[in-house]
Scaffold this motif. Structure first.
Motif, mmCIF file in Angstrom:
data_model
loop_
_atom_site.group_PDB
_atom_site.id
_atom_site.type_symbol
_atom_site.label_atom_id
_atom_site.label_comp_id
_atom_site.label_asym_id
_atom_site.label_seq_id
_atom_site.Cartn_x
_atom_site.Cartn_y
_atom_site.Cartn_z
ATOM 1 N N LEU A 245 2.437 4.251 -14.815
ATOM 2 C CA LEU A 245 1.085 4.805 -14.917
ATOM 3 C C LEU A 245 0.003 3.744 -14.790
ATOM 4 C CD1 LEU A 245 1.807 7.354 -17.770
ATOM 5 C CD2 LEU A 245 1.104 7.910 -15.433
ATOM 6 N N MET A 246 0.310 2.494 -15.182
ATOM 7 C CA MET A 246 -0.701 1.425 -15.129
ATOM 8 C C MET A 246 -0.643 0.655 -13.809
ATOM 9 S SD MET A 246 -2.040 2.053 -17.927
ATOM 10 C CE MET A 246 -1.505 2.994 -19.349
ATOM 11 N N GLY A 247 0.117 1.159 -12.831
ATOM 12 C CA GLY A 247 0.138 0.496 -11.526
ATOM 13 C C GLY A 247 0.981 -0.757 -11.507
ATOM 14 N N LYS A 248 1.938 -0.866 -12.421
ATOM 15 C CA LYS A 248 2.774 -2.064 -12.463
ATOM 16 C C LYS A 248 4.176 -1.787 -11.939
ATOM 17 C CE LYS A 248 -0.133 -3.894 -15.979
ATOM 18 N NZ LYS A 248 -0.430 -4.047 -17.398
ATOM 19 N N ASP A 249 4.352 -0.660 -11.284
ATOM 20 C CA ASP A 249 5.667 -0.264 -10.780
ATOM 21 C C ASP A 249 5.438 0.404 -9.425
ATOM 22 O OD1 ASP A 249 8.225 0.649 -10.340
ATOM 23 O OD2 ASP A 249 8.207 2.114 -11.987
#
Ligand code: THG
Length: 266
Positions: A245-249
């Protein structure tokens, strides 16, 4: 996320007897299970054994590296214990857990970071004690980062730990830790930010609920490392979801992989 598996710790009631009786099998099983669950480092802590912490920490390092290849997090406030752990280490670049900005401890631990080419967790505290506000914590973090990098430590080898204090002892402590993480990560994007997650919930009921919720907030604040229990499948599930969700994947690849492996515990 750089996961530091916390289970091999003498403060844990369930683990302490295994260290007490030098139970190789029990310790090795915990190391293997944490590595298989996705730990990047295995934390080893023998701090509850006041009289022979050094011997026991050395034994933990040797015992763990017989069965896993991932590096160790050598966890002690005592520079002499850290040195014993580092001397026994054969598993590649370890992380020293930890240094602080207390004059004596900083001066004792810094030479070991350099000599052993280790990474280091830097706790936001100094000789005046544990700072109350995020600004005081950030000032200590800045000071440690400046001193460490000036001495030749690469920013990527530094992990800032804001030092989580229990939310039950001050309703501002969650925010103070999260703000410290956010400011440090913004000012020093190459430096890692980590914490001992479960400290937040000491003394309150349903601790796991608080730990999971805090984990999501910390990932949003920029935390990219954590000392946690990788065998807690619900906690790990929140971690995969939070990172996606935080754009780290990218493309939710890790999240989808865990889903396909049946490892999302909902
Ligand atoms: N920062 C850094 N290092 C740390 C901490 C930190 N190392 C130690 C600790 N804090 C992180 N490690 C643990 C390991 C296990 C548990 C919590 C933190 C744990 N505790 C349960 C509890 O407290 O209720 C179980 C206790 C028990 O079973 O006896 O599981 O903040 N750099």
């Amino acid at each position: 996320m750089i996961i530091i598996g916390e289970k091999i710790n003498s403060t844990l009631k369930a683990i302490r007897p295994a260290i007490e009786r030098y139970d190789t099998k029990a310790i090795q099983e915990l190391a293997v299970r944490q590595a298989e669950a996705g730990a990047s480092y295995i934390d080893v802590n023998a701090g509850m054994f006041f009289k022979d912490e050094l011997d026991r920490l050395e034994w933990l390092v040797k015992t763990v590296q017989e069965v896993v290849d991932i590096p160790l997090s050598i966890d002690s406030p005592n520079p002499l214990a850290i040195e014993r752990g580092l001397k026994a280490n054969k598993n590649g670049k370890p992380v020293i857990n930890s240094i602080t900005d207390e004059k004596e401890r900083f001066e004792a631990v810094l030479p070991m970071v350099l000599e052993y080419n280790a990474s280091v967790i830097a706790l936001c505290m100094d000789d005046t004690g544990m700072p109350e506000t995020e600004q005081d914590r950030v000032s200590i973090a800045r000071r440690m980062i400046e001193k460490l990098t000036k001495a030749g430590v690469a920013p990527q080898d530094i992990f800032i730990d804001p030092l989580i204090r229990p939310i039950g002892t001050g309703s501002h402590y969650g925010r103070v830790a999260l703000e410290t993480m956010r400011i440090v990560k913004t000012e020093y994007p190459d430096v890692h930010v980590t914490c001992g997650l479960s400290n937040i919930s000491f003394g309150i009921p349903e601790r796991k609920l608080m730990n999971k919720t805090f984990l999501v907030a910390a990932v949003a604040a920029g935390m990219d490392g954590a000392i946690l229990d990788p065998l807690d499948t619900k906690l790990m599930t929140f971690l995969y979801a939070a990172e996606a969700l935080m754009g780290k994947d990218d493309f939710c690849m890790e999240y989808l992989t865990k889903y396909r492996e049946g490892k999302l515990d909902v």
